[in-house]
Design a protein around this motif. Sequence first.
Motif, short mmCIF file in Angstrom:
data_model
loop_
_atom_site.label_atom_id
_atom_site.label_comp_id
_atom_site.label_asym_id
_atom_site.label_seq_id
_atom_site.Cartn_x
_atom_site.Cartn_y
_atom_site.Cartn_z
N ALA A 100 1.19 -1.40 0.15
CA ALA A 100 -0.03 -0.05 -0.26
C ALA A 100 0.59 0.75 0.04
CB ALA A 100 -1.14 0.15 0.98
N TYR A 101 1.61 1.12 1.15
CA TYR A 101 2.95 2.28 0.95
C TYR A 101 4.04 2.43 -0.24
CZ TYR A 101 6.39 5.02 2.52
OH TYR A 101 7.83 6.19 2.55
N LEU A 102 4.05 1.14 -0.58
CA LEU A 102 4.83 1.65 -2.37
C LEU A 102 3.99 2.12 -3.37
CD1 LEU A 102 7.20 -1.30 -2.16
CD2 LEU A 102 7.84 0.88 -1.32
N HIS A 103 2.53 1.71 -3.74
CA HIS A 103 1.78 1.65 -4.78
C HIS A 103 1.39 3.30 -4.57
CE1 HIS A 103 0.70 -3.14 -4.92
NE2 HIS A 103 2.14 -2.75 -5.72
N ALA A 104 1.38 3.69 -3.55
CA ALA A 104 0.78 4.78 -3.07
C ALA A 104 1.85 5.61 -3.87
CB ALA A 104 0.49 5.21 -1.53
N LYS A 105 3.16 5.83 -3.81
CA LYS A 105 4.61 6.48 -4.21
C LYS A 105 4.46 5.81 -5.80
CE LYS A 105 7.32 7.02 -0.09
NZ LYS A 105 7.04 8.18 -0.05
N GLY A 106 3.30 5.25 -6.06
CA GLY A 106 3.77 4.99 -7.63
C GLY A 106 4.70 3.74 -8.40
N ILE B 248 5.89 0.12 -8.35
CA ILE B 248 5.24 -1.32 -8.17
C ILE B 248 6.76 -2.41 -7.88
CG2 ILE B 248 3.80 -1.85 -10.08
CD1 ILE B 248 5.44 -2.71 -11.69
N TYR B 249 6.68 -3.17 -6.52
CA TYR B 249 7.73 -3.93 -6.36
C TYR B 249 8.34 -5.38 -7.25
CZ TYR B 249 10.47 -7.12 -2.76
OH TYR B 249 11.98 -7.44 -2.61
N ARG B 250 7.82 -6.06 -7.69
CA ARG B 250 7.76 -7.52 -8.37
C ARG B 250 8.63 -8.87 -8.14
NH1 ARG B 250 8.11 -4.58 -14.69
NH2 ARG B 250 11.18 -3.41 -13.27
N ASP B 251 9.29 -8.37 -7.10
CA ASP B 251 9.81 -9.73 -6.71
C ASP B 251 9.60 -10.69 -5.07
OD1 ASP B 251 11.32 -11.63 -7.28
OD2 ASP B 251 13.58 -10.32 -6.40
N LYS C 45 10.11 -0.30 -10.29
CA LYS C 45 10.13 0.51 -11.24
C LYS C 45 8.93 1.34 -10.50
CE LYS C 45 9.81 0.39 -16.18
NZ LYS C 45 9.50 -0.33 -16.88
N LYS C 46 9.48 2.39 -10.54
CA LYS C 46 8.29 3.57 -10.63
C LYS C 46 8.10 3.94 -11.73
CE LYS C 46 7.73 8.16 -7.98
NZ LYS C 46 8.13 8.28 -7.27
N ILE C 47 6.37 3.12 -12.15
CA ILE C 47 5.60 3.91 -13.36
C ILE C 47 4.53 5.08 -13.05
CG2 ILE C 47 6.22 1.21 -13.96
CD1 ILE C 47 3.21 0.63 -12.43
N CYS D 135 -1.90 4.24 -12.81
CA CYS D 135 -2.44 3.66 -14.09
C CYS D 135 -1.63 4.21 -15.31
CB CYS D 135 -3.52 5.05 -14.48
SG CYS D 135 -4.67 5.34 -12.79
N LYS D 136 -0.36 3.61 -14.68
CA LYS D 136 0.69 2.95 -15.98
C LYS D 136 0.55 2.23 -15.79
CE LYS D 136 1.67 7.79 -17.43
NZ LYS D 136 1.97 8.46 -16.24
N LYS D 137 1.51 1.58 -17.28
CA LYS D 137 1.77 0.14 -17.09
C LYS D 137 3.21 -0.08 -17.39
CE LYS D 137 -2.34 -2.66 -18.56
NZ LYS D 137 -3.36 -3.78 -19.50
N THR D 138 3.89 -1.04 -17.50
CA THR D 138 5.37 -1.31 -17.62
C THR D 138 5.39 -2.99 -18.55
OG1 THR D 138 7.95 -1.23 -17.03
CG2 THR D 138 6.23 -2.01 -15.70
#
Length: 283
Positions: A85-91, A93-96, A119-121, A124-127
């Motif tokens: 929740a904390y990381l996603h609020a900063k945009g 994604i963790y992914r590992d 990665k900072k995405i 509402c953006k994708k990578t």
Amino acid sequence: MKILKKRHIVDTRQQEHIHKGASKVPSVTLFLVFRLYRTFKDSKYLYMLLEACLGGELWTILRDRGSFDDSTTRFYTGCVVEAFAYLHAKGIIYRDLKPENLILDSRGYAKLVDFGFAKKIGFCKKTWTFCGTPEYVAPEIILNKGHDVSADYWSLGILMYELLTGSPPFSGPDPMKTYNIILRGIDMIEFPKKVTKNAANLIKKLCRDSPSERLGNLKNGVKDIQKHKWFEGFNWEGLKKGTLTPPITPKVSSPIDTSNFDSFPEDTDEPPPDDNSGWDYDF
């Protein structure tokens, strides 16, 4: 102190990976996420001064115990939910996510470590980068459809299953076979009897094939996970404040007690050659 050979990083083309891993951590202030305090360098090595979490890897404890009960799993899953929740609020994604990347502090709280795939995405953006541990990779990453924070919630369901049963739901003899099993979907997996109905329901809602149907990625966001029946009665406020008693208290005798980690022989290699190419100018 994490010490990395600069020439090895260049030879294996991991410069960008190392940069990302270092750049995502310094601004973190939530105690459930690992801290990187400073970075240093010389002609041979990079040095990362990291927070000392002396409780050991969650994976080691899981390996020794075989599996966790509902309440133990609930606590560690809750730690990850708050960290996400904390990381996603900063945009970000963790992914590992995997048990190896959850390390306990001396009190027993689990912290998210290793930000090499983060990665900072933005929002509402994708990578489209293909990365992650095979057993934890979401279907949209395998199919190269682009992914966002919902891929983290998929991996949360996988983590829950592994903590409750001792092994992930999707695994094959090699990565390609594992990916094929993942693409068949969570509904093809037979859950062991010891996984309660509410736990199985939450795992299945986190591991929906379509990211738009995944719990955590709906309009109420992370609140949908926190309010799920499996978390009924869980003290989220106590977790956030660090007042909740962890289910496992590591034995840590001093600020330099590393006995909760496996020991490895000292590195006796010759010092590596210098690397003055300058890729690490901002370390």
